[in-house]
Design a protein around this motif. Structure first.
Motif, PDB file in Angstrom:
ATOM      1  N   GLU A   1       0.835  -1.190   0.000  1.00 19.14           N
ATOM      2  CA  GLU A   1       0.000   0.000   0.000  1.00 19.14           C
ATOM      3  C   GLU A   1       0.878   1.250   0.000  1.00 19.14           C
ATOM      4  OE1 GLU A   1      -2.414  -0.282   3.463  1.00 19.14           O
ATOM      5  OE2 GLU A   1      -3.567  -2.014   2.743  1.00 19.14           O
ATOM      6  N   GLU A   2       0.278   2.344  -0.446  1.00 16.56           N
ATOM      7  CA  GLU A   2       1.018   3.620  -0.431  1.00 16.56           C
ATOM      8  C   GLU A   2       1.399   3.960   1.004  1.00 16.56           C
ATOM      9  OE1 GLU A   2       0.830   8.140  -2.263  1.00 16.56           O
ATOM     10  OE2 GLU A   2      -0.930   6.842  -2.373  1.00 16.56           O
ATOM     11  N   GLY A   3       2.632   4.378   1.200  1.00 15.18           N
ATOM     12  CA  GLY A   3       3.126   4.701   2.530  1.00 15.18           C
ATOM     13  C   GLY A   3       3.889   3.559   3.161  1.00 15.18           C
TER      14      GLY A   3
ATOM     15  N   GLU B   1      10.684   3.422   0.298  1.00 13.24           N
ATOM     16  CA  GLU B   1       9.431   4.024   0.753  1.00 13.24           C
ATOM     17  C   GLU B   1       8.509   4.162  -0.461  1.00 13.24           C
ATOM     18  OE1 GLU B   1       7.568   8.084   2.761  1.00 13.24           O
ATOM     19  OE2 GLU B   1       9.750   7.894   2.555  1.00 13.24           O
ATOM     20  N   VAL B   2       7.357   3.562  -0.381  1.00 12.72           N
ATOM     21  CA  VAL B   2       6.447   3.534  -1.536  1.00 12.72           C
ATOM     22  C   VAL B   2       5.538   4.759  -1.486  1.00 12.72           C
ATOM     23  CG1 VAL B   2       4.734   2.193  -2.805  1.00 12.72           C
ATOM     24  CG2 VAL B   2       6.520   1.023  -1.490  1.00 12.72           C
ATOM     25  N   SER B   3       5.975   5.823  -2.158  1.00  7.61           N
ATOM     26  CA  SER B   3       5.166   7.043  -2.224  1.00  7.61           C
ATOM     27  C   SER B   3       5.654   7.890  -3.383  1.00  7.61           C
ATOM     28  CB  SER B   3       5.259   7.846  -0.927  1.00  7.61           C
ATOM     29  OG  SER B   3       6.531   8.435  -0.793  1.00  7.61           O
ATOM     30  N   ARG B   4       4.762   8.688  -3.933  1.00 10.98           N
ATOM     31  CA  ARG B   4       5.119   9.592  -5.029  1.00 10.98           C
ATOM     32  C   ARG B   4       6.169  10.599  -4.579  1.00 10.98           C
ATOM     33  NH1 ARG B   4       2.423  10.632  -9.671  1.00 10.98           N
ATOM     34  NH2 ARG B   4       0.618   9.462  -8.908  1.00 10.98           N
TER      35      ARG B   4
ATOM     36  N   ASP C   1       6.474   4.555  -8.153  1.00 10.22           N
ATOM     37  CA  ASP C   1       5.497   4.154  -7.129  1.00 10.22           C
ATOM     38  C   ASP C   1       4.309   3.405  -7.751  1.00 10.22           C
ATOM     39  OD1 ASP C   1       5.060   6.889  -8.192  1.00 10.22           O
ATOM     40  OD2 ASP C   1       3.214   6.789  -7.031  1.00 10.22           O
ATOM     41  N   GLU C   2       3.981   3.727  -9.022  1.00  7.76           N
ATOM     42  CA  GLU C   2       2.847   3.077  -9.682  1.00  7.76           C
ATOM     43  C   GLU C   2       3.081   1.582  -9.867  1.00  7.76           C
ATOM     44  OE1 GLU C   2       2.275   5.178 -13.315  1.00  7.76           O
ATOM     45  OE2 GLU C   2       1.932   7.126 -12.333  1.00  7.76           O
TER      46      GLU C   2
ATOM     47  N   ILE D   1       2.657   0.139  -5.830  1.00  6.09           N
ATOM     48  CA  ILE D   1       1.376   0.224  -5.118  1.00  6.09           C
ATOM     49  C   ILE D   1       0.420  -0.825  -5.683  1.00  6.09           C
ATOM     50  CG2 ILE D   1      -0.638   1.661  -4.637  1.00  6.09           C
ATOM     51  CD1 ILE D   1       1.216   4.104  -4.714  1.00  6.09           C
TER      52      ILE D   1
END
Length: 449
Positions: A161-163, A190-193, A201-202, A205
């Motif tokens: 998941e994002e974050g 860290e998975v975030s834009r 990130d795309e 996520i």
């Protein structure tokens, strides 16, 4: 020594210097005699090797060292005899280096302009009352809390998941061929834009642990990273583990972990630190504003060589920063080229500032004695923590030590301008306005490397 001086413009000078043959011979004799005393050649006792053998084995080396020594010695001598003060070291071009005949070379440089600084006393500056709000204290404590965060492995789900933080491998492909410089293997990301560049990130996520996911993205022809520019890239991501950040509660235990007896005491300490920082920032803005006024009131001619040196230094700084941020060497070089006009403008301002502040320090007879210098070095070394030995070694170098002395001298000159200024009270809100030209720092971005 024969010296010819050419005046190209108001500041540019070119010295053509020719060293007399007898002076060259004397230096060559000294160099070979010194070599003879220290070198050991097979078949000869120490100090007994004949000059011809020394010239055969070491001639080029000795002549090179003699040329370097004579060029420096006679350049310094010519400058002193003609009362010429270069703003940066001269550019040396050798014209005749056959020491059997003569040594002829040129030294081209810009003079330090003669400056009488005016209108620097009685300038009006804001004397703001600095305040720290409860909201600012809360935000600062939240930053403390963020730094205390820990990562905990997620066991109850398998979808990213994002974050989240994911242990993952990410790679870019074009036409099924990997782009070699754009790969991140088994890296905690860290998975975030905000943190991932290029839309990576795309690809992560919604990814499932152990299952490779793919996403395609097309980049514009002028995209900042050259290897991606104008291409349609397929990003492939394989997440192996998922982690989530956990933040500590802000309570009495949290305060004790920060070395305070209670949460109230911790808040008081944070407020005190924020207030000290705000005062320092306000002082820096005032100093910069005063300096800008003094520069505006004292127009000067800038030496080209000084501006060029500042441009080179800024280019190197920017290049290093960009590479540290994840850009390839080629992309960083291209970005530096694109910033040429901005760097030139900033370099001119830095050069102008240096010349005017140095002139003011000389005008006001500001000096830094050895005791003050030693005290500053001790302060820097003591504050260097694990790098204390490196810092101490750095300031054993005479050039670095004198550079620090000059920096301290400039600081005292700026202090003098501030001391002689007239303060006018303004509201705290007005004091928080950023200095002219200030820019908000960009957030850190993580790139596959």
């Amino acid at each position: 020594m024969n010296v010819n001086i050419e005046t190209a413009d108001n500041l540019r000078r070119k010295l053509t210097i020719e060293v007399e043959p007898d002076e060259i011979k004397r230096e060559l004799d000294r160099a070979f005699n010194e070599l003879k005393r220290g070198v050991v050649l097979k078949g000869f006792r120490p100090g007994r090797a004949p000059r011809k053998l020394l010239e055969r084995f070491f001639g080029d080396q000795v002549r090179g060292e003699v040329i370097q020594k004579l060029v420096k010695e006679y350049t310094d001598k010519a400058l002193a005899e003609n009362d010429l003060k270069p703003v940066v070291p001269p550019e040396i071009v050798t014209e005749e280096t056959d020491l059997e005949k003569s040594l002829k070379f040129s030294a081209t440089f810009d003079l330090r302009p003669q400056i009488e600084v005016k209108d620097y006393e009685g300038l009006k500056v804001p004397d703001a009352k600095v305040e720290v709000t409860d909201e600012q204290v809360d935000e600062a404590i939240e930053r403390f809390r963020e730094r205390q965060a820990t990562l905990k492995k997620v066991e109850d789900r398998t979808i990213v998941e994002e974050g989240d933080y994911a242990l993952a491998t990410v790679e870019a492909f074009e036409n099924d061929q990997p782009l070699s410089s754009v790969k991140s293997e088994d890296r905690l990301i860290e998975v975030s834009r905000r943190s991932l560049a290029h839309g990576v990130d795309e690809a992560l996520i919604g990814a499932e642990i152990g299952v490779e996911t793919k996403t395609t993205r097309t980049y514009e022809a002028d995209y900042t990273q050259k290897e991606l520019a104008g291409k349609t890239v397929e990003w492939r991501a394989l997440a192996k583990e998922i982690y989530r950040r956990e933040l500590p509660a802000i309570d009495e235990d949290f305060a004790k972990d920060q070395g305070e007896e209670s949460l109230e005491a911790f808040r008081a300490k944070v407020r005190e630190q924020l207030l000290a920082h705000a005062k320092q920032e306000a002082d820096l803005r005032v100093r910069q504003g005063l300096l800008d006024l003094v520069i505006e009131r004292n127009p000067i001619e800038l030496p080209e060589s000084l501006v060029a040196r500042e441009v080179n230094a800024m280019e190197a700084e920017l290049h290093s920063t960009l590479e540290s941020g994840g850009l390839s060497h080629e992309d960083a070089t291209e970005r530096v080229k694109q910033s040429a006009d901005d760097l030139k403008s900033r370099a001119e301002k830095r050069a102008r500032t240096t010349l005017i502040v140095d002139a003011l320090a000389e005008q006001e007879k500001i000096e830094i004695d050895d005791d003050a210098l030693a005290s500053k070095v001790a302060e820097i070394v003591n504050a260097s923590g694990r790098n204390r030995d490196k810092a101490a070694e750095f300031y054993r170098n005479e050039e670095n030590l004198e550079g620090l002395r000059q920096t301290m001298r400039r600081e005292k000159a700026l202090d003098l301008i501030l001391e002689r200024a007239k303060r006018e009270e303004v509201s705290p809100a007005a004091s928080e306005a950023p200095a002219s030209g200030a820019a908000a720092p960009e957030k850190d971005r993580e790139e596959p490397a």
